[in-house]
Design a protein around this motif. Structure first.
Motif, PDB file in Angstrom:
ATOM      1  N   LYS A 267      -1.554  -2.219   4.841  1.00 50.02           N
ATOM      2  CA  LYS A 267      -2.182  -0.651   4.739  1.00 50.02           C
ATOM      3  C   LYS A 267      -1.431  -0.048   5.810  1.00 50.02           C
ATOM      4  O   LYS A 267      -1.437  -0.068   6.998  1.00 50.02           O
ATOM      5  CB  LYS A 267      -3.616  -0.467   4.984  1.00 50.02           C
ATOM      6  CG  LYS A 267      -4.400  -1.239   3.721  1.00 50.02           C
ATOM      7  CD  LYS A 267      -5.899  -1.034   3.752  1.00 50.02           C
ATOM      8  CE  LYS A 267      -6.736  -1.618   2.733  1.00 50.02           C
ATOM      9  NZ  LYS A 267      -6.848  -0.996   1.395  1.00 50.02           N
ATOM     10  N   THR A 268      -0.405   0.968   5.296  1.00 50.90           N
ATOM     11  CA  THR A 268       0.052   1.904   6.347  1.00 50.90           C
ATOM     12  C   THR A 268       0.017   3.379   5.915  1.00 50.90           C
ATOM     13  O   THR A 268       0.350   3.533   4.616  1.00 50.90           O
ATOM     14  CB  THR A 268       1.851   1.512   6.240  1.00 50.90           C
ATOM     15  OG1 THR A 268       2.002  -0.050   6.496  1.00 50.90           O
ATOM     16  CG2 THR A 268       2.582   2.269   7.314  1.00 50.90           C
ATOM     17  N   SER A 269      -0.315   4.143   6.845  1.00 47.81           N
ATOM     18  CA  SER A 269      -0.440   5.580   6.332  1.00 47.81           C
ATOM     19  C   SER A 269       0.904   6.182   6.626  1.00 47.81           C
ATOM     20  O   SER A 269       1.804   5.896   7.362  1.00 47.81           O
ATOM     21  CB  SER A 269      -1.387   6.277   7.341  1.00 47.81           C
ATOM     22  OG  SER A 269      -2.701   5.641   7.310  1.00 47.81           O
TER      23      SER A 269
ATOM     24  N   ASN B  69      -0.845   7.468   1.501  1.00 51.17           N
ATOM     25  CA  ASN B  69      -0.477   6.017   1.395  1.00 51.17           C
ATOM     26  C   ASN B  69       0.953   5.810   1.516  1.00 51.17           C
ATOM     27  O   ASN B  69       1.654   6.298   0.651  1.00 51.17           O
ATOM     28  CB  ASN B  69      -1.225   5.401   0.507  1.00 51.17           C
ATOM     29  CG  ASN B  69      -0.989   3.908   0.024  1.00 51.17           C
ATOM     30  OD1 ASN B  69      -0.262   3.294   0.947  1.00 51.17           O
ATOM     31  ND2 ASN B  69      -1.779   3.310  -0.899  1.00 51.17           N
TER      32      ASN B  69
ATOM     33  N   ASN C  92       2.626   2.861   0.497  1.00 50.59           N
ATOM     34  CA  ASN C  92       2.765   1.760  -0.033  1.00 50.59           C
ATOM     35  C   ASN C  92       3.741   1.007   0.314  1.00 50.59           C
ATOM     36  O   ASN C  92       4.790   0.467  -0.166  1.00 50.59           O
ATOM     37  CB  ASN C  92       3.185   2.446  -1.539  1.00 50.59           C
ATOM     38  CG  ASN C  92       2.056   2.990  -2.436  1.00 50.59           C
ATOM     39  OD1 ASN C  92       1.011   2.663  -2.439  1.00 50.59           O
ATOM     40  ND2 ASN C  92       2.386   4.455  -2.896  1.00 50.59           N
TER      41      ASN C  92
END
Length: 171
Positions: A157-159, A66, A68
């Motif tokens: 939401k970013t990986s 994540n 964040n």
């Protein structure tokens, strides 16, 4: 911050500082989803326009997969304030509205809102148009505007990217 949080901070301070001036009237947010009926004397405020100010900031705090990811935008919103007074209160609608304008420009108001995360810009002059009320009488409808600034944020939401493999191809 959300719209409701900004409105709650404004309302709380306007009520508090009107009471310090011995003016006890309802302070309501305009365009509420439920109609509560009209009071004889009251202060109403509502949002006129909101826009972003400057560029939207981004920050990351990677943890496992994540990223964040947080994006923050400084929002600038114009608020309009209107005052209404019946003849029995001893104040005119202009007196009430001008008093609220002075409160909005006062140092205690600015400092209290700053602690809540809301910035205040100087209030405009008071406008004094008249309208025909439900009884067919002309009634003063004084109002003024001021701007508030606050931070809005979203958390997409970013990986996390672990590996980048370059693939250079000849043209």
């Amino acid at each position: 911050m959300t719209d409701n949080e900004v409105n709650a901070a404004l309302r709380k301070q306007i009520l508090k500082q009107l009471a310090e001036q011995n003016i006890i009237v309802p302070v309501i947010a305009g365009y509420q989803s439920k109609k509560a009926g009209r009071e004889n004397s009251f202060v109403m405020f509502f949002n006129v326009v909101e826009g972003g100010y400057g560029w939207q900031g981004r920050r990351y705090n990677p943890n496992d997969d994540n990223a964040n990811h947080v994006e923050v935008q400084k929002a600038e919103k114009t608020i309009q304030v209107q005052g209404f007074c019946d003849d029995s209160s001893g104040l005119t609608a202009l007196d009430l509205t001008a008093t609220v304008r002075m409160i909005v420009n006062s140092l205690p108001f600015v400092e209290a809102l700053k602690k809540s995360g809301v910035g205040i810009q100087r209030a405009s002059a008071v406008r004094t148009p008249f309208f025909e009320n439900d009884r067919g009488d002309y009634e003063m409808n004084p109002s003024f505007d001021f701007k508030v600034t606050f931070d809005r944020s979203i958390k997409p939401k970013t990986s996390v990217i672990r590996v980048i493999t370059p693939q250079i191809k000849q043209i």
